[in-house]
Design a protein around this motif. Structure first.
Motif, mmCIF file in Angstrom:
data_model
loop_
_atom_site.group_PDB
_atom_site.id
_atom_site.type_symbol
_atom_site.label_atom_id
_atom_site.label_comp_id
_atom_site.label_asym_id
_atom_site.label_seq_id
_atom_site.Cartn_x
_atom_site.Cartn_y
_atom_site.Cartn_z
ATOM 1 N N UNK A 1 -7.937 -1.321 16.884
ATOM 2 C CA UNK A 1 -8.636 -1.505 15.612
ATOM 3 C C UNK A 1 -8.038 -0.590 14.548
ATOM 4 N N UNK A 2 -7.738 0.652 14.913
ATOM 5 C CA UNK A 2 -7.129 1.577 13.951
ATOM 6 C C UNK A 2 -5.746 1.096 13.543
ATOM 7 N N UNK B 1 -3.730 -1.839 5.422
ATOM 8 C CA UNK B 1 -3.538 -0.950 4.285
ATOM 9 C C UNK B 1 -2.075 -0.956 3.840
ATOM 10 N N UNK B 2 -1.145 -1.030 4.763
ATOM 11 C CA UNK B 2 0.276 -1.092 4.409
ATOM 12 C C UNK B 2 0.587 -2.368 3.644
ATOM 13 N N UNK B 3 -0.031 -3.471 4.041
ATOM 14 C CA UNK B 3 0.189 -4.718 3.337
ATOM 15 C C UNK B 3 -0.422 -4.679 1.933
ATOM 16 N N UNK B 4 -1.540 -4.013 1.750
ATOM 17 C CA UNK B 4 -2.165 -3.884 0.429
ATOM 18 C C UNK B 4 -1.311 -3.031 -0.505
ATOM 19 N N UNK B 5 -0.640 -2.039 0.068
ATOM 20 C CA UNK B 5 0.177 -1.143 -0.761
ATOM 21 C C UNK B 5 1.439 -1.824 -1.289
#
Length: 85
Positions: A72-73, A80-84
Motif C-alpha cells: 500500500x505504501x 505521488x510520483x505520477x502526480x508530480x
C-alpha cells in the motif's frame, strides 16, 4: 438362564474379531510410542529438532515481511510520483 447363553454364541466371532483388531492396534501404538521415545535421545534427532525450530522462526519473519503494508505504501508513493510529473 441357559436359553440366553445360546444367543451369545452367534455373536462370539464378532466379539473375538473386535478384540483381535483392538489388540493389534494397541500393539502397534506401543511400538510407535517406543520408537519416538528412543528417537528423542539421539543427537541427530536433537540437532534436527533445533534446525526445524530455526527454520520455523525464519518462515515467520518472511511471512511478516510478505504481509506487511509495504504494498500500500509503495502504491501511494507511485501515485505521488505520477502526480508530480
Amino acid at each position: 438362564m441357559f436359553d440366553e447363553i445360546w444367543i451369545l454364541i452367534p455373536l462370539a466371532p464378532f466379539l473375538l474379531g473386535g478384540f483381535a483388531i483392538w489388540s493389534r492396534h494397541k500393539q502397534k501404538e506401543m511400538e510407535l510410542g517406543g520408537g519416538q521415545q528412543r528417537m528423542l535421545g539421539e543427537p541427530d534427532a536433537l540437532r534436527m529438532h533445533e534446525e526445524i525450530r530455526t527454520l520455523k522462526d525464519r518462515i515467520q519473519v518472511l511471512e511478516r515481511i510478505a504481509t506487511e503494508n509495504n504494498a500500500a505504501n509503495d502504491i501511494n508513493r507511485q501515485i505521488e510520483q505520477l502526480r508530480d510529473r
